[in-house]
Design a protein around this motif. Structure first.
Motif, short mmCIF file in Angstrom:
data_model
loop_
_atom_site.label_atom_id
_atom_site.label_comp_id
_atom_site.label_asym_id
_atom_site.label_seq_id
_atom_site.Cartn_x
_atom_site.Cartn_y
_atom_site.Cartn_z
N LEU A 64 -88.54 50.47 -47.18
CA LEU A 64 -87.51 51.40 -46.70
C LEU A 64 -87.21 52.49 -47.72
O LEU A 64 -86.46 53.43 -47.44
CB LEU A 64 -86.22 50.64 -46.38
N GLY A 65 -87.78 52.34 -48.92
CA GLY A 65 -87.56 53.34 -49.97
C GLY A 65 -86.39 53.04 -50.88
O GLY A 65 -85.93 53.91 -51.62
N MET A 66 -85.90 51.80 -50.84
CA MET A 66 -84.79 51.43 -51.72
C MET A 66 -85.24 51.47 -53.18
O MET A 66 -86.34 51.06 -53.50
CB MET A 66 -84.31 50.01 -51.36
N THR A 67 -84.40 51.99 -54.07
CA THR A 67 -84.77 52.13 -55.48
C THR A 67 -84.95 50.76 -56.13
O THR A 67 -84.33 49.77 -55.69
CB THR A 67 -83.70 52.90 -56.27
N PRO A 68 -85.77 50.67 -57.19
CA PRO A 68 -85.94 49.39 -57.90
C PRO A 68 -84.62 48.78 -58.37
O PRO A 68 -84.43 47.58 -58.30
CB PRO A 68 -86.84 49.76 -59.08
N HIS A 69 -83.68 49.62 -58.83
CA HIS A 69 -82.40 49.11 -59.31
C HIS A 69 -81.60 48.49 -58.15
O HIS A 69 -80.96 47.45 -58.32
CB HIS A 69 -81.59 50.21 -60.00
N SER A 70 -81.63 49.13 -56.99
CA SER A 70 -80.93 48.59 -55.83
C SER A 70 -81.57 47.29 -55.36
O SER A 70 -80.89 46.34 -54.97
CB SER A 70 -80.93 49.61 -54.68
N GLN A 71 -82.92 47.25 -55.41
CA GLN A 71 -83.63 46.02 -55.03
C GLN A 71 -83.27 44.88 -55.98
O GLN A 71 -83.05 43.74 -55.55
CB GLN A 71 -85.14 46.26 -55.05
N ALA A 72 -83.22 45.19 -57.27
CA ALA A 72 -82.90 44.16 -58.27
C ALA A 72 -81.48 43.64 -58.06
O ALA A 72 -81.22 42.44 -58.17
CB ALA A 72 -83.06 44.73 -59.68
N ARG A 73 -80.55 44.55 -57.75
CA ARG A 73 -79.17 44.13 -57.50
C ARG A 73 -79.09 43.26 -56.26
O ARG A 73 -78.37 42.26 -56.22
CB ARG A 73 -78.28 45.36 -57.33
N MET A 74 -79.84 43.62 -55.23
CA MET A 74 -79.84 42.84 -54.00
C MET A 74 -80.40 41.44 -54.24
O MET A 74 -79.86 40.44 -53.75
CB MET A 74 -80.65 43.55 -52.91
N LEU A 75 -81.47 41.36 -55.02
CA LEU A 75 -82.05 40.06 -55.35
C LEU A 75 -81.05 39.20 -56.12
O LEU A 75 -80.96 37.99 -55.91
CB LEU A 75 -83.34 40.24 -56.16
N SER A 76 -80.27 39.85 -56.99
CA SER A 76 -79.24 39.13 -57.75
C SER A 76 -78.21 38.50 -56.81
O SER A 76 -77.80 37.35 -56.99
CB SER A 76 -78.55 40.11 -58.72
N GLY A 77 -77.81 39.25 -55.77
CA GLY A 77 -76.87 38.73 -54.79
C GLY A 77 -77.44 37.56 -54.01
O GLY A 77 -76.75 36.55 -53.77
N ILE A 78 -78.71 37.66 -53.63
CA ILE A 78 -79.38 36.58 -52.87
C ILE A 78 -79.48 35.32 -53.71
O ILE A 78 -79.21 34.21 -53.24
CB ILE A 78 -80.77 37.06 -52.39
N LYS A 79 -79.86 35.51 -54.98
CA LYS A 79 -79.98 34.35 -55.87
C LYS A 79 -78.62 33.68 -56.07
O LYS A 79 -78.52 32.45 -56.11
CB LYS A 79 -80.57 34.79 -57.22
N ALA A 80 -77.57 34.47 -56.18
CA ALA A 80 -76.22 33.91 -56.34
C ALA A 80 -75.82 33.11 -55.09
O ALA A 80 -75.20 32.04 -55.20
CB ALA A 80 -75.21 35.04 -56.59
N PHE A 81 -76.19 33.60 -53.93
CA PHE A 81 -75.86 32.93 -52.67
C PHE A 81 -76.55 31.56 -52.59
O PHE A 81 -75.91 30.55 -52.27
CB PHE A 81 -76.31 33.81 -51.49
N TYR A 82 -77.82 31.52 -52.93
CA TYR A 82 -78.55 30.26 -52.83
C TYR A 82 -78.17 29.29 -53.95
O TYR A 82 -78.22 28.07 -53.76
CB TYR A 82 -80.05 30.52 -52.73
N LYS A 83 -77.77 29.82 -55.09
CA LYS A 83 -77.27 28.93 -56.14
C LYS A 83 -75.97 28.27 -55.69
O LYS A 83 -75.70 27.12 -56.00
CB LYS A 83 -77.04 29.72 -57.44
N TYR A 84 -75.16 29.04 -54.97
CA TYR A 84 -73.91 28.48 -54.43
C TYR A 84 -74.21 27.36 -53.43
O TYR A 84 -73.60 26.29 -53.49
CB TYR A 84 -73.10 29.59 -53.74
N LEU A 85 -75.16 27.59 -52.51
CA LEU A 85 -75.51 26.56 -51.53
C LEU A 85 -76.04 25.29 -52.21
O LEU A 85 -75.79 24.18 -51.77
CB LEU A 85 -76.56 27.11 -50.55
N LEU A 86 -76.75 25.50 -53.31
CA LEU A 86 -77.29 24.38 -54.09
C LEU A 86 -76.14 23.63 -54.77
O LEU A 86 -76.09 22.40 -54.77
CB LEU A 86 -78.27 24.93 -55.14
N LEU A 87 -75.21 24.40 -55.33
CA LEU A 87 -74.06 23.83 -56.03
C LEU A 87 -73.21 22.97 -55.10
O LEU A 87 -72.67 21.93 -55.51
CB LEU A 87 -73.22 24.98 -56.60
N GLU A 88 -73.10 23.40 -53.85
CA GLU A 88 -72.29 22.69 -52.87
C GLU A 88 -73.06 21.57 -52.17
O GLU A 88 -72.53 20.94 -51.24
CB GLU A 88 -71.76 23.67 -51.82
#
Length: 297
Positions: A64-88
């Motif tokens: 879609l043309g998203m910048t590398p920095h935006s992609q990296a930030r999005m991946l950070s959010g996804i990783k945080a979400f799945y770490k939460y599901l793991l934690l719970e």
């Protein structure tokens, strides 16, 4: 977004706010990232998402043309979400664990020219106690490349006027010796003898060099505010902070030809690659001791 996604996203939001105490903007960014993933994954629940699915999602946002920095930030959010599901204990396996973000190019942080540094320093009103303290603090920041916390935590016993060195306790309680320039020492003496010695020092603040007007240890916020106000006073358009002086210190040294490993030592960097952010030059480690190349030497 399906019901199951909505449920877990609401729980994730509560976790970010209550347990992680993240700022409103960070929480909002994380939730937006997860909602994008949910919209992409409409055919499966968050518990059915696997590594391949997430990889496909990342490739899609890249297309879609998203910048590398935006992609990296999005991946950070996804990783945080799945770490939460793991934690719970909602999940037993984290599908985002092996995902790698886009390679981000290092870019030179904002710096001030030597002329801009001089302009800021000369604008300080030395007739006031606050002005004398400000001049001493900024001279030390630019002369030694300290982090703002290292400046506010600087103790009287760690200033070696006779040797021209500061002993700094940096990240991870690691100590380093940093040379400090003649001007910084001169203005530090003026502050200590003309201002600090006349303060009624609060209990617990006795060891620290820089104190507020009430005799307490100076805060990081005060240093930030002081620098912002000074920049506005001279009409400087750049957005600057205490860290700008650290960046400028490193950049001016390396531009002058200072040894990269010496600058690494001065800044307290673990790795020389962290210091290399300040230069794009492919050169051998060269020349002489670091102070020789500093504009205020």
């Amino acid at each position: 977004m399906t019901g199951q996604w909505q449920t877990y996203v609401r729980q994730f939001e509560a976790y970010l706010k209550l347990e992680r105490s993240l700022s409103r903007n960070t929480v909002s960014a994380y939730l937006n990232d997860i909602r994008k993933l949910a919209d992409y994954s409409e055919s499966c629940s968050p518990l059915e998402v696997d590594e391949v699915h997430l990889q496909n999602f990342l490739e899609w946002i890249n297309s879609l043309g998203m910048t590398p920095h935006s992609q990296a930030r999005m991946l950070s959010g996804i990783k945080a979400f799945y770490k939460y599901l793991l934690l719970e204990d909602i999940l037993k396996h984290d599908p985002s664990a092996t995902l790698e973000g886009p390679k981000l190019g290092r870019k030179l942080p904002d710096t001030l020219s030597f002329q801009e540094i001089e302009q800021l320093l000369l604008a300080i009103d030395m007739s006031t106690p606050e002005g004398q303290r400000t001049r001493a603090m900024l001279e030390v920041l630019y002369s030694s490349g300290l982090r703002v916390t290292e400046l506010t935590d600087l103790k009287m016993t760690n200033v070696y006027f006779d040797l021209g060195f500061l002993r700094i306790v940096g990240k991870g309680n690691k100590e380093r010796l940093v040379p400090v320039g003649r001007d910084a020492l001169k203005f530090m003496r003026l502050y200590l003898e003309g201002v600090r010695n006349h303060l009624s020092i609060q209990k617990g603040a006795e060891p620290y060099v820089f104190l507020n007007r009430r005799g307490g240890k100076i805060s990081r916020i005060t240093v930030f505010t002081t620098i912002k106000q000074l920049a506005e006073q001279i009409g400087l358009k750049k957005s600057i902070s205490p860290h700008t002086f650290r960046h400028s210190f490193a950049t001016h040294l390396i531009e002058g030809g200072a040894d990269l490993r010496a600058v690494q030592e001065m800044l307290g960097h673990e790795s020389i690659t962290t210091t290399e952010i300040y230069t794009h030059l492919d050169r051998d480690y060269l020349k002489q001791v670091i102070q020789e190349f500093h504009p205020r030497s």
